[in-house]
Write a protein that holds these residues in place. Sequence first.
Motif, PDB file in Angstrom:
ATOM      1  N   LYS A 247      -3.559   6.420   8.020  1.00  0.00           N
ATOM      2  CA  LYS A 247      -4.509   6.634   6.923  1.00  0.00           C
ATOM      3  C   LYS A 247      -5.693   7.406   7.479  1.00  0.00           C
ATOM      4  O   LYS A 247      -6.357   6.955   8.411  1.00  0.00           O
TER       5      LYS A 247
ATOM      6  N   LYS B 137       1.218  10.167  -3.836  1.00  0.00           N
ATOM      7  CA  LYS B 137       2.016   9.058  -3.305  1.00  0.00           C
ATOM      8  C   LYS B 137       3.046   8.595  -4.331  1.00  0.00           C
ATOM      9  O   LYS B 137       4.219   8.345  -3.990  1.00  0.00           O
TER      10      LYS B 137
ATOM     11  N   PRO C  37       0.550   1.847   0.418  1.00  0.00           N
ATOM     12  CA  PRO C  37       0.517   1.554  -1.025  1.00  0.00           C
ATOM     13  C   PRO C  37      -0.846   1.786  -1.663  1.00  0.00           C
ATOM     14  O   PRO C  37      -0.940   1.886  -2.893  1.00  0.00           O
ATOM     15  N   ASP C  38      -1.892   1.880  -0.846  1.00  0.00           N
ATOM     16  CA  ASP C  38      -3.254   1.911  -1.398  1.00  0.00           C
ATOM     17  C   ASP C  38      -3.901   3.294  -1.387  1.00  0.00           C
ATOM     18  O   ASP C  38      -5.111   3.412  -1.621  1.00  0.00           O
ATOM     19  N   VAL C  39      -3.145   4.350  -1.126  1.00  0.00           N
ATOM     20  CA  VAL C  39      -3.727   5.693  -1.160  1.00  0.00           C
ATOM     21  C   VAL C  39      -3.198   6.468  -2.362  1.00  0.00           C
ATOM     22  O   VAL C  39      -2.186   6.103  -2.965  1.00  0.00           O
TER      23      VAL C  39
ATOM     24  N   ASP D 224     -10.043   7.300   2.742  1.00  0.00           N
ATOM     25  CA  ASP D 224      -9.834   6.234   1.765  1.00  0.00           C
ATOM     26  C   ASP D 224      -8.704   6.546   0.797  1.00  0.00           C
ATOM     27  O   ASP D 224      -8.025   5.635   0.316  1.00  0.00           O
ATOM     28  N   ASP D 225      -8.491   7.830   0.510  1.00  0.00           N
ATOM     29  CA  ASP D 225      -7.504   8.184  -0.514  1.00  0.00           C
ATOM     30  C   ASP D 225      -6.297   8.945   0.018  1.00  0.00           C
ATOM     31  O   ASP D 225      -5.430   9.360  -0.755  1.00  0.00           O
TER      32      ASP D 225
END
Length: 287
Positions: free
Chosen positions: A217, A122, A251-253, A220-221
């Motif tokens: 998504k 990312k 933004p969170d992966v 989780d990753d």
Amino acid sequence: MLNPKPVSHTNINEIKDYFKYAYKHMSLAQFTTTYLWRHSTGLLYDIQDDFLYLFEKRYNYSSPLPLGDGDIFRALEKVKEYKTYIGGNNLVYCIDEEKAKLFKNFYELNEEPDFFEYVYLKEDLINLSGKKFHTKKNHLNQFVKNNKYTYERINVEDIPLVINLLEQWNEKMGYSIDLNVEKQAINELLNYDIGVNYKAGAIVLDSKVVAFAIGEKISDDMACVYFEKADTSIKGSYAVINNEFVKHEFPDVMYINRQEDLGLEGLIKAKESYNPVFKVKNYSMKL
């Protein structure tokens, strides 16, 4: 014996939970991909012994790996029995590397490189740092410098503008069955609730959507970009939607999956140009 029936909006809730057993990093194995392309594949399903069985009628009953938490070898015997009965082929696909190791001594396995999925960091797609991203960075900077644009999450009012861009893109590419199916899938995802927490964003310039992307998504990753289109007459339009979509929506992966290249030279070049960090391998096997 299995007795599959068509997948439709009436049985979404019956099948959806089984996709928790799909390999988490393979976009082709996810519910969203499987469901949205059901018109193209003629998707059928059955549920027996806590396994979900899927068959693609229009591809001679090819089938993804059964999804469940029981005896997978017994499940595959059920698949083989039905395929023999219906006169379908003996292929099963959507098999990841770990499952391939499990099956290698029992079935004939083959890598499917046209369906390997490109995965990127990312942070690489957002920052475009270093020499290897120099060209991409230039395209992005040119667009930003020359255009007063906004990034907007797609809402109901934006959908006609998105479909209009898609129609222009299809016209430029030359209409085909595959493009029409893709348009149908995008239209369904944007207009109907199929129980998917997808993200959709657009680049708006002079009150027009000049690029859009839709993704989800999937673990989780990792997030996956399912659809991405841009007005190629505007230099840098693909670069900016690629960058802004990931930056705003995921933004969170750690990883972004941009799917397979289908063996098409143009897609191979485009996907390699963003420097993937690895590929999710896809195997098929003969029962």
